[in-house]
Design an enzyme around this catalytic site. Structure first.
Site, PDB file in Angstrom:
ATOM      1  N   ASP A 245      83.389  30.933  49.710  1.00  0.00           N
ATOM      2  CA  ASP A 245      83.424  32.380  49.542  1.00  0.00           C
ATOM      3  C   ASP A 245      82.510  33.098  50.519  1.00  0.00           C
ATOM      4  O   ASP A 245      81.292  32.930  50.480  1.00  0.00           O
ATOM      5  CB  ASP A 245      82.974  32.678  48.104  1.00  0.00           C
ATOM      6  N   ALA A 247      82.267  37.150  52.759  1.00  0.00           N
ATOM      7  CA  ALA A 247      82.826  38.501  52.827  1.00  0.00           C
ATOM      8  C   ALA A 247      84.063  38.523  53.736  1.00  0.00           C
ATOM      9  O   ALA A 247      85.097  39.081  53.384  1.00  0.00           O
ATOM     10  CB  ALA A 247      81.769  39.459  53.367  1.00  0.00           C
ATOM     11  N   GLY A 295      90.968  40.137  48.580  1.00  0.00           N
ATOM     12  CA  GLY A 295      90.316  41.392  48.201  1.00  0.00           C
ATOM     13  C   GLY A 295      89.116  41.651  49.089  1.00  0.00           C
ATOM     14  O   GLY A 295      88.164  40.879  49.074  1.00  0.00           O
ATOM     15  N   VAL A 296      89.178  42.708  49.867  1.00  0.00           N
ATOM     16  CA  VAL A 296      88.004  43.129  50.626  1.00  0.00           C
ATOM     17  C   VAL A 296      87.721  44.574  50.233  1.00  0.00           C
ATOM     18  O   VAL A 296      88.511  45.477  50.525  1.00  0.00           O
ATOM     19  CB  VAL A 296      88.206  42.980  52.151  1.00  0.00           C
ATOM     20  N   GLY A 297      86.654  44.739  49.507  1.00  0.00           N
ATOM     21  CA  GLY A 297      86.201  46.087  49.173  1.00  0.00           C
ATOM     22  C   GLY A 297      86.607  46.688  47.839  1.00  0.00           C
ATOM     23  O   GLY A 297      86.165  47.797  47.539  1.00  0.00           O
ATOM     24  N   CYS A 302      80.724  46.821  45.231  1.00  0.00           N
ATOM     25  CA  CYS A 302      80.984  46.681  46.660  1.00  0.00           C
ATOM     26  C   CYS A 302      80.763  47.979  47.426  1.00  0.00           C
ATOM     27  O   CYS A 302      81.240  49.029  47.009  1.00  0.00           O
ATOM     28  CB  CYS A 302      82.444  46.258  46.761  1.00  0.00           C
TER      29      CYS A 302
HETATM   30  N1  LIG Z   1      85.203  40.712  48.552  1.00  0.00           N
HETATM   31  C1  LIG Z   1      84.483  41.522  49.244  1.00  0.00           C
HETATM   32  O1  LIG Z   1      84.875  42.625  49.614  1.00  0.00           O
HETATM   33  C2  LIG Z   1      83.106  41.138  49.664  1.00  0.00           C
HETATM   34  C3  LIG Z   1      82.458  40.135  48.994  1.00  0.00           C
HETATM   35  N2  LIG Z   1      81.159  39.838  49.300  1.00  0.00           N
HETATM   36  C4  LIG Z   1      80.524  38.777  48.533  1.00  0.00           C
HETATM   37  O2  LIG Z   1      79.169  38.679  48.852  1.00  0.00           O
HETATM   38  C5  LIG Z   1      78.753  37.324  48.891  1.00  0.00           C
HETATM   39  C6  LIG Z   1      78.046  37.035  50.180  1.00  0.00           C
HETATM   40  O3  LIG Z   1      78.970  37.071  51.246  1.00  0.00           O
HETATM   41  P1  LIG Z   1      78.489  36.999  52.767  1.00  0.00           P
HETATM   42  O4  LIG Z   1      77.626  38.154  53.086  1.00  0.00           O
HETATM   43  O5  LIG Z   1      79.713  36.813  53.572  1.00  0.00           O
HETATM   44  O6  LIG Z   1      77.606  35.691  52.725  1.00  0.00           O
HETATM   45  P2  LIG Z   1      77.029  34.550  53.592  1.00  0.00           P
HETATM   46  O7  LIG Z   1      75.726  35.014  54.072  1.00  0.00           O
HETATM   47  O8  LIG Z   1      77.106  33.319  52.808  1.00  0.00           O
HETATM   48  O9  LIG Z   1      78.006  34.250  54.826  1.00  0.00           O
HETATM   49  C7  LIG Z   1      78.418  35.129  55.720  1.00  0.00           C
HETATM   50  C8  LIG Z   1      78.565  34.433  57.061  1.00  0.00           C
HETATM   51  O10 LIG Z   1      79.574  35.059  57.799  1.00  0.00           O
HETATM   52  C9  LIG Z   1      79.011  35.718  58.955  1.00  0.00           C
HETATM   53  N3  LIG Z   1      79.687  37.004  59.103  1.00  0.00           N
HETATM   54  C10 LIG Z   1      80.378  37.414  60.191  1.00  0.00           C
HETATM   55  N4  LIG Z   1      80.880  38.629  60.005  1.00  0.00           N
HETATM   56  C11 LIG Z   1      80.496  39.014  58.778  1.00  0.00           C
HETATM   57  C12 LIG Z   1      80.699  40.183  58.035  1.00  0.00           C
HETATM   58  N5  LIG Z   1      81.375  41.208  58.503  1.00  0.00           N
HETATM   59  N6  LIG Z   1      80.177  40.267  56.797  1.00  0.00           N
HETATM   60  C13 LIG Z   1      79.456  39.245  56.295  1.00  0.00           C
HETATM   61  N7  LIG Z   1      79.220  38.105  56.976  1.00  0.00           N
HETATM   62  C14 LIG Z   1      79.747  37.992  58.202  1.00  0.00           C
HETATM   63  C15 LIG Z   1      77.536  35.834  58.612  1.00  0.00           C
HETATM   64  O11 LIG Z   1      76.763  35.898  59.771  1.00  0.00           O
HETATM   65  P3  LIG Z   1      75.687  37.087  59.967  1.00  0.00           P
HETATM   66  O12 LIG Z   1      74.995  37.261  58.641  1.00  0.00           O
HETATM   67  O13 LIG Z   1      74.793  36.604  61.033  1.00  0.00           O
HETATM   68  O14 LIG Z   1      76.497  38.295  60.324  1.00  0.00           O
HETATM   69  C16 LIG Z   1      77.311  34.559  57.854  1.00  0.00           C
HETATM   70  O15 LIG Z   1      77.214  33.488  58.731  1.00  0.00           O
HETATM   71  C17 LIG Z   1      80.014  36.479  48.645  1.00  0.00           C
HETATM   72  O16 LIG Z   1      80.030  36.120  47.287  1.00  0.00           O
HETATM   73  C18 LIG Z   1      81.137  37.436  48.937  1.00  0.00           C
HETATM   74  O17 LIG Z   1      82.278  37.208  48.157  1.00  0.00           O
HETATM   75  C19 LIG Z   1      80.508  40.480  50.295  1.00  0.00           C
HETATM   76  C20 LIG Z   1      81.096  41.509  50.979  1.00  0.00           C
HETATM   77  C21 LIG Z   1      82.473  41.879  50.759  1.00  0.00           C
HETATM   78  N1  LIG Z   2      81.486  44.057  49.118  1.00  0.00           N
HETATM   79  C1  LIG Z   2      80.958  43.379  48.102  1.00  0.00           C
HETATM   80  N2  LIG Z   2      81.772  42.715  47.269  1.00  0.00           N
HETATM   81  C2  LIG Z   2      81.187  42.037  46.307  1.00  0.00           C
HETATM   82  C3  LIG Z   2      79.816  41.994  46.119  1.00  0.00           C
HETATM   83  N3  LIG Z   2      79.545  41.217  45.067  1.00  0.00           N
HETATM   84  C4  LIG Z   2      80.726  40.768  44.626  1.00  0.00           C
HETATM   85  N4  LIG Z   2      81.707  41.259  45.352  1.00  0.00           N
HETATM   86  C5  LIG Z   2      83.151  41.033  45.210  1.00  0.00           C
HETATM   87  O1  LIG Z   2      83.608  41.703  44.050  1.00  0.00           O
HETATM   88  C6  LIG Z   2      84.350  40.783  43.254  1.00  0.00           C
HETATM   89  C7  LIG Z   2      84.324  41.166  41.794  1.00  0.00           C
HETATM   90  O2  LIG Z   2      84.873  42.455  41.627  1.00  0.00           O
HETATM   91  P1  LIG Z   2      84.659  43.277  40.272  1.00  0.00           P
HETATM   92  O3  LIG Z   2      85.301  44.591  40.523  1.00  0.00           O
HETATM   93  O4  LIG Z   2      85.354  42.509  39.200  1.00  0.00           O
HETATM   94  O5  LIG Z   2      83.199  43.363  40.037  1.00  0.00           O
HETATM   95  C8  LIG Z   2      83.685  39.465  43.543  1.00  0.00           C
HETATM   96  O6  LIG Z   2      84.467  38.361  43.151  1.00  0.00           O
HETATM   97  C9  LIG Z   2      83.459  39.563  45.037  1.00  0.00           C
HETATM   98  O7  LIG Z   2      84.587  39.264  45.782  1.00  0.00           O
HETATM   99  C10 LIG Z   2      79.005  42.725  47.020  1.00  0.00           C
HETATM  100  O8  LIG Z   2      77.759  42.754  46.916  1.00  0.00           O
HETATM  101  N5  LIG Z   2      79.619  43.395  47.987  1.00  0.00           N
END
Ligand SMILES: NC(=O)C1=CN([C@@H]2O[C@H](COP(=O)(O)OP(=O)(O)OC[C@H]3O[C@@H](n4cnc5c(N)ncnc54)[C@H](OP(=O)(O)O)[C@@H]3O)[C@@H](O)[C@H]2O)C=CC1
Ligand SMILES: Nc1nc2c(ncn2[C@@H]2O[C@H](COP(=O)(O)O)[C@@H](O)[C@H]2O)c(=O)[nH]1
Length: 478
Positions: A245, A247, A295-297, A302
Site C-alpha cells: 500500500d 499513495a 481510490g486516490v483522494g 485525505c
Molecule cells: N488512497 C489515497 O488517496 C492515499 C493514501 N495514502 C495512504 O497513506 C499511507 C502512506 O502512503 P505513502 O505516503 O505512499 O507511504 P510510504 O512512505 O510508505 O511510500 C511512499 C513511497 O513512494 C514514493 N512516492 C513517489 N511519489 C509519491 C507521491 N506522490 N506520494 C507519496 N509517495 C510517493 C515515496 O518517496 P518520497 O517520500 O521520497 O516522495 C516513497 O518512497 C498509505 O497507507 C497510503 O494508502 C496516502 C496518500 C493518498
Molecule cells: N490521502 C490520504 N489517504 C489516506 C490517508 N490515510 C488513509 N487514507 C486512505 O483512505 C482510505 C480509507 O478511507 P475512509 O474514507 O474509509 O477513511 C484508506 O484505506 C487509505 O487508502 C491519508 O493520510 N491521506
C-alpha cells in the site's frame, strides 16, 4: 452494470452522483442473497477494514472476521507486535467473543477503563481458576466510588452457557431474562462471552476462516526498507492477505515490490494499490497482484486532492478499474469514501469485489484508540490519516531528526480528527449490520441473489445534488 437509457455522461462520477433503479425481481427475501465476494479471499461479506493505525488492531480484526470480513493491520506497527496480533486473532473463538476479565479484588475504576474496549458492555469477574464468579456492567457503578472492589458491586446471579449450546436457546434465554450477555464456559472455566445480538448475528453471518478454521487477518507493507524480509516474516506469522500500500501505486518501485512478493509465495493473496486508472490496474496485475486497491483522494482523512489536484471521483475509478481487472480475471477493492451503506452497494454494482472502509470504523469500540468523552459527554475516538504528519512522524521514528523533518513536509492527511461513536451503532458489528442490510436489500432491488448477479443486473443513473438531497431522511419537521 449499465447506465439507465445508456446515458453514460462524459465526465467522472462519485457515489453521491449515482442512483440505482429497481428492476423486476424473482428474489423473494433479502435473506436469500449470498454476499460472498468473488475474489476467493475467504471472506463471506465484501468488507475489508483499512490498514489505518487508528482503525485496525487485533480487537477490530477478530470482531469483523467473526462476521465474515477481514481487517488489515497497518504497515507502521512493529513486526513483533504484528506477529503477536496475528497469533492472537488466530487463537480466537469463531463464535464467542473474547471476554474482558478482572479479579474480584480489582477496582471499579479498572473495570470502567476497560469496559469500552469491547461492545458487549460487561466485565466478567473470574477467580484464580478462570471460573466466572460475577458480571460487572456500567450500571453497577452508579453510587459507588472508583476504588470500590468489584466483588462489592458485581452481579453474582450468573447465567452461564456451556460451550456448544445452540444459539437460538441462548438468544431466548438472554431475552427472557432481559440480559444482554453471559459468560460461556467449558466445564467451569470461562472461554468466551455470548451476547443476545451476537447469538442472532452468528445465525446470519458466516465467519471468515482459514483452512484450519481460524479467523482471517491481513497485513500491510510499504515499498521502502527490507520489504522482502518483512513480507517473509508476515507469511511465516500466518497472514492471510498481504496488502502492498502506497499513495501512488502506479510507480516502478511498487511494481518491482509486487513482483518480488509474488515470487515469495505463489498462493498468498496480494492486494496492491492505490491506483485509479485502467493502466495502473493492468500493470499491478501483470506484476502479480490478485486484487487492486482503487481510490486516490476519496478518504475521509485525505488531503491529497486539495494538496495536489490529483485523484478521481471514486465511482468512475471503481467502474473503470474493475472492468480492466475483470478482463484479466482479477478483481478490485474500492478503497475510501464510504459513508453510507449505499456507497458500498454502488461500489459493488460498479464491479468491485469488496470495499475497504477506514474512518467510519474508527468511531467504534473495537478501534485501537481509547474511548474519550467530549464536554457534552459524547463518546469519541481520535482518528488520523496514514499520510498525515502524525503518521509520518511515527513511521520515520528510527530515522534522523533531519530526515524526519524532511518527510513531514510531505504530509497528505489529517493528523487529528474526532470520530464520534454513534449511540445507535457504537460497535463495528452494528455498522456491519447496517451495511449488510443495505447491500442485501440493494441486491433484491436489482433482482440479484449473488454479488456477481448484482454487478451484472444493476442499472444506475446520474442524479443532481437535489436528487441526492431528496433521498436523505428528514428527522425534524420542515
Ligand atoms: N488512497 C489515497 O488517496 C492515499 C493514501 N495514502 C495512504 O497513506 C499511507 C502512506 O502512503 P505513502 O505516503 O505512499 O507511504 P510510504 O512512505 O510508505 O511510500 C511512499 C513511497 O513512494 C514514493 N512516492 C513517489 N511519489 C509519491 C507521491 N506522490 N506520494 C507519496 N509517495 C510517493 C515515496 O518517496 P518520497 O517520500 O521520497 O516522495 C516513497 O518512497 C498509505 O497507507 C497510503 O494508502 C496516502 C496518500 C493518498
Ligand atoms: N490521502 C490520504 N489517504 C489516506 C490517508 N490515510 C488513509 N487514507 C486512505 O483512505 C482510505 C480509507 O478511507 P475512509 O474514507 O474509509 O477513511 C484508506 O484505506 C487509505 O487508502 C491519508 O493520510 N491521506
Amino acid at each position: 452494470m449499465r447506465f439507465l437509457d445508456d446515458q453514460k455522461p462524459p465526465y467522472d462520477l462519485t457515489y453521491n452522483d449515482i442512483f440505482m433503479v429497481p428492476a423486476r425481481s424473482e428474489v423473494g427475501s433479502r435473506l436469500d442473497v449470498d454476499l460472498t465476494p468473488v475474489d476467493r479471499l475467504g471472506t463471506t461479506i465484501p468488507v475489508v477494514v483499512s490498514n489505518m493505525t487508528a482503525v485496525s488492531g487485533k480487537r477490530m480484526a477478530e470482531t469483523v472476521a467473526r462476521r465474515g470480513a477481514i481487517a488489515v493491520l497497518p504497515q507502521d506497527i512493529p513486526l513483533d507486535i504484528v506477529e503477536s496480533n496475528i497469533a492472537f486473532v488466530k487463537s480466537r473463538h469463531p463464535i464467542y467473543e473474547t471476554p474482558i476479565t478482572l479479579r474480584p479484588g480489582d477496582t471499579l475504576q479498572e473495570a470502567l477503563n476497560l469496559i469500552h474496549k469491547r461492545a458487549h458492555g460487561a466485565v466478567i469477574v473470574v477467580n484464580e481458576n478462570e471460573e466466572p464468579v460475577g458480571v460487572f456492567t456500567e450500571n453497577d457503578a452508579v453510587g459507588f466510588d472508583r476504588f470500590t472492589q468489584l466483588h462489592r458491586v458485581m452481579s453474582t446471579e450468573l447465567l452461564t452457557f456451556q460451550d456448544g449450546t445452540p444459539l437460538e436457546p441462548i438468544f431466548e434465554s438472554l431475552a427472557s431474562k432481559r440480559l444482554t450477555c453471559a459468560p460461556v464456559v467449558r466445564g467451569r472455566r470461562l472461554i468466551g462471552v455470548v451476547t443476545r445480538k451476537g447469538a442472532l448475528r452468528s445465525t446470519l453471518y458466516k465467519p471468515a476462516l482459514d483452512a484450519k478454521g481460524h479467523l482471517l487477518i491481513g497485513t500491510a507493507i510499504g515499498i521502502n526498507g527490507d520489504v522482502k524480509g518483512k513480507a517473509e516474516a508476515l507469511l511465516r506469522a500466518g497472514t492471510d492477505l498481504l496488502v502492498i500500500d502506497v499513495a501512488h501505486g502506479h510507480q516502478r518501485k511498487m511494481l518491482e515490490v509486487v513482483e518480488t512478493i509474488r515470487g515469495l509465495s505463489p498462493t498468498v493473496p496480494i492486494m496492491a494499490g492505490n491506483v485509479v486508472t485502467r493502466e495502473g490496474t493492468r500493470d499491478l496485475i501483470s506484476a502479480g497482484a490478485d486484487l487492486v486497491k482503487v481510490g486516490v483522494g476519496p478518504g475521509a482523512m485525505c488531503t491529497t486532492r486539495m494538496m495536489t489536484g490529483v485523484g478521481r471521483p471514486q465511482f468512475s475509478a471503481v467502474l473503470d478499474c474493475a472492468e480492466a481487472a475483470r478482463k484479466l480475471g482479477r478483481y478490485i477493492c474500492a478503497d475510501g469514501g464510504i459513508r453510507h451503506p449505499r456507497d458500498v452497494a454502488l461500489a459493488l454494482a460498479a464491479g468491485a469485489a469488496n470495499v475497504m472502509i477506514g474512518s467510519w470504523f474508527a468511531g467504534t469500540y473495537e478501534s485501537p484508540a481509547d474511548t474519550q468523552r467530549d464536554s457534552d459527554g459524547r463518546l469519541y475516538k481520535e482518528n488520523f490519516g496514514m499520510a498525515s504528519q502524525r503518521a509520518v512522524k511515527a513511521r520515520a521514528r528510527t530515522e534522523s531528526l533531519f530526515e524526519r523533518a524532511r518527510k513531514e513536509l510531505f504530509e497528505e492527511g489529517i493528523s487529528t480528527s474526532r470520530m464520534y461513536l454513534d449511540p445507535d451503532r457504537p460497535g463495528v458489528e452494528d455498522i456491519l449490520d447496517h451495511i449488510i442490510a443495505g447491500v442485501r436489500s440493494a441486491c433484491t432491488y436489482a433482482g440479484a441473489r449473488t454479488l456477481e448477479e448484482f454487478h451484472r443486473n444493476a442499472v444506475v443513473g446520474v442524479q443532481s445534488q437535489a436528487g441526492y438531497e431528496e433521498g436523505r431522511p428528514v428527522r425534524t419537521s420542515w
